[in-house]
Write an enzyme that holds these catalytic residues in place. Structure first.
Site, PDB file in Angstrom:
ATOM      1  N   GLU A  44      -9.626  -1.572   5.165  1.00 56.98           N
ATOM      2  CA  GLU A  44     -10.348  -1.138   6.349  1.00 56.98           C
ATOM      3  C   GLU A  44     -11.650  -1.932   6.516  1.00 56.98           C
ATOM      4  O   GLU A  44     -12.060  -2.660   5.614  1.00 56.98           O
ATOM      5  CB  GLU A  44     -10.658   0.363   6.208  1.00 56.98           C
ATOM      6  N   HIS A  61      -6.924  -4.525  10.184  1.00 57.25           N
ATOM      7  CA  HIS A  61      -6.766  -4.440   8.731  1.00 57.25           C
ATOM      8  C   HIS A  61      -5.489  -5.100   8.243  1.00 57.25           C
ATOM      9  O   HIS A  61      -4.514  -5.227   8.973  1.00 57.25           O
ATOM     10  CB  HIS A  61      -6.874  -2.994   8.224  1.00 57.25           C
ATOM     11  N   ASN A  95      -7.271  -2.054  13.970  1.00 60.19           N
ATOM     12  CA  ASN A  95      -8.658  -2.451  13.678  1.00 60.19           C
ATOM     13  C   ASN A  95      -8.700  -3.764  12.889  1.00 60.19           C
ATOM     14  O   ASN A  95      -9.733  -4.127  12.337  1.00 60.19           O
ATOM     15  CB  ASN A  95      -9.399  -1.341  12.913  1.00 60.19           C
ATOM     16  N   ASP A 103       0.808  -1.223   0.000  1.00 56.21           N
ATOM     17  CA  ASP A 103       0.000   0.000   0.000  1.00 56.21           C
ATOM     18  C   ASP A 103       0.842   1.274   0.000  1.00 56.21           C
ATOM     19  O   ASP A 103       2.062   1.222   0.193  1.00 56.21           O
ATOM     20  CB  ASP A 103      -0.948  -0.008   1.211  1.00 56.21           C
TER      21      ASP A 103
HETATM   22  C1  GLP Z   1      -0.227   0.330   8.514  1.00 51.99           C
HETATM   23  C2  GLP Z   1       0.001  -0.524   7.283  1.00 51.99           C
HETATM   24  C3  GLP Z   1      -0.286  -1.976   7.570  1.00 51.99           C
HETATM   25  C4  GLP Z   1       0.442  -2.421   8.831  1.00 51.99           C
HETATM   26  C5  GLP Z   1       0.007  -1.564   9.987  1.00 51.99           C
HETATM   27  C6  GLP Z   1       0.656  -1.997  11.283  1.00 51.99           C
HETATM   28  O1  GLP Z   1      -1.572   0.579   8.722  1.00 51.99           O
HETATM   29  N1  GLP Z   1      -0.803  -0.086   6.186  1.00 51.99           N
HETATM   30  O2  GLP Z   1       0.120  -2.771   6.471  1.00 51.99           O
HETATM   31  O3  GLP Z   1       0.159  -3.766   9.087  1.00 51.99           O
HETATM   32  O4  GLP Z   1       0.350  -0.228   9.675  1.00 51.99           O
HETATM   33  O5  GLP Z   1       1.595  -1.081  11.720  1.00 51.99           O
HETATM   34  P1  GLP Z   1       2.529  -1.289  12.980  1.00 51.99           P
HETATM   35  O6  GLP Z   1       3.444  -2.416  12.673  1.00 51.99           O
HETATM   36  O7  GLP Z   1       3.272   0.012  13.083  1.00 51.99           O
HETATM   37  O8  GLP Z   1       1.656  -1.570  14.128  1.00 51.99           O
END
Ligand code: GLP
Length: 279
Positions: A143, A138, A136, A67
């Site tokens: 989402e 995802h 959440n 993404d």
């Molecule tokens: C973002 C990314 C996700 C990732 C998430 C978790 O939202 N788009 O792909 O899994 O962050 O982030 P963290 O590892 O900082 O908790």
């Protein structure tokens, strides 16, 4: 689905880096699906170390990220392009022409999404998709209410996600409202999925993702449908699982212990793939 529980976050990251290295050693032109997020930093650090100290070779590897934010240029320090460049691509010998993220600055975002899917298909699909999980539940930026068959597309970010990622921006108001993300359907087509979650704040969502009913409200539950999915957790992230003991007993017979520090690439590459039928 297989659940691997490690005693701490460092061991858990190692347990994700290890099969990536082995898959790469077994298939030098591996197509990797990559994720951003703080959780992934330890995985990339380990892979960079193996490249620098033991020659783990990314020269033929192809990479597709999940993404990117809409409206952030590749050189914006808050963009996922920038994160990947700094945390991983600059540290290994991957060919920049083989690194791909959706372009959140594209004039035609819909066309960008269609082309991203075509590019993945032209590379014969993703061999190994690495994933984190949002607060959440995802995957990528899928989402709540993202269809399990969704493809790469523009996604409006939820307030939970924008709040989660706000500390990475100069001010909360600068978190973009939209992102481009591979769809849940895109992710499920990867030949193997490997999700890493660490820390207490992920425990509730991890339990719902693994043991809860399938729901588009928590897109990580879709991984229950994947035929070759491994979830790696530290003890804290695993702490709300009901069947915690069962997973720990099951895994020991299937999954090799990670290599000990200092005992790297030779053992990484000499081991067989971890599970039958996987990359
Ligand atoms: C973002 C990314 C996700 C990732 C998430 C978790 O939202 N788009 O792909 O899994 O962050 O982030 P963290 O590892 O900082 O908790």
């Amino acid at each position: 689905m297989e659940v691997i529980i490690q005693s701490n976050a460092e061991m858990a990251a190692r347990m994700v880096a290890d099969p990536i290295a082995r898959a790469l050693a077994g298939k030098p032109d591996l197509v990797l699906g990559l994720a951003t997020g703080c959780t992934m930093e330890a995985v990339y650090d380990q892979l960079v170390r193996w490249h620098q100290e033991a020659g783990l070779d990314f020269s033929r590897c192809r990479a597709f990220n999940l993404d990117e934010y809409v409206g952030l240029a590749a050189n914006d320090p808050c963009s996922y392009h920038y994160f990947m460049q700094q945390r991983f691509f600059d540290g290994v010998n991957i060919d920049p022409r083989n690194t791909h993220l959706p372009d959140g600055m594209a004039d035609d975002l819909e066309a960008e999404c269609v082309n991203y899917e075509k590019l993945i298909a032209a590379n014969d699909g993703i061999d190994l998709q690495v994933l984190g999980i949002g607060l959440n539940g995802h995957l990528g930026f899928n989402e709540p209410l993202s269809a399990f068959r969704s493809r790469t597309r523009v996604q409006t970010l939820s307030w939970v996600t924008r709040a989660q990622n706000a500390p990475l921006f100069p001010s909360p108001g600068q978190v973009p409202r939209h992102a481009l993300t591979m769809g849940v359907g895109t992710i499920l087509e990867a030949r193997r999925c490997l999700l890493l979650a660490t820390g207490l704040e992920k425990a509730d969502m991890v339990a719902k993702a693994i043991e809860g009913p399938l729901t588009a409200m928590i897109t990580a539950t879709a991984l229950q449908l994947h035929p070759a999915c491994t979830i790696v957790l530290d003890k804290e992230a695993a702490s709300s699982l009901k069947e915690n003991d069962h997973y720990q007993r099951n895994v020991s017979t299937h999954y090799a212990a990670p290599n000990l520090p200092g005992n790297h690439l030779s053992s990484v590459t000499s081991q067989k793939p971890l599970l039958a039928g996987q990359v």
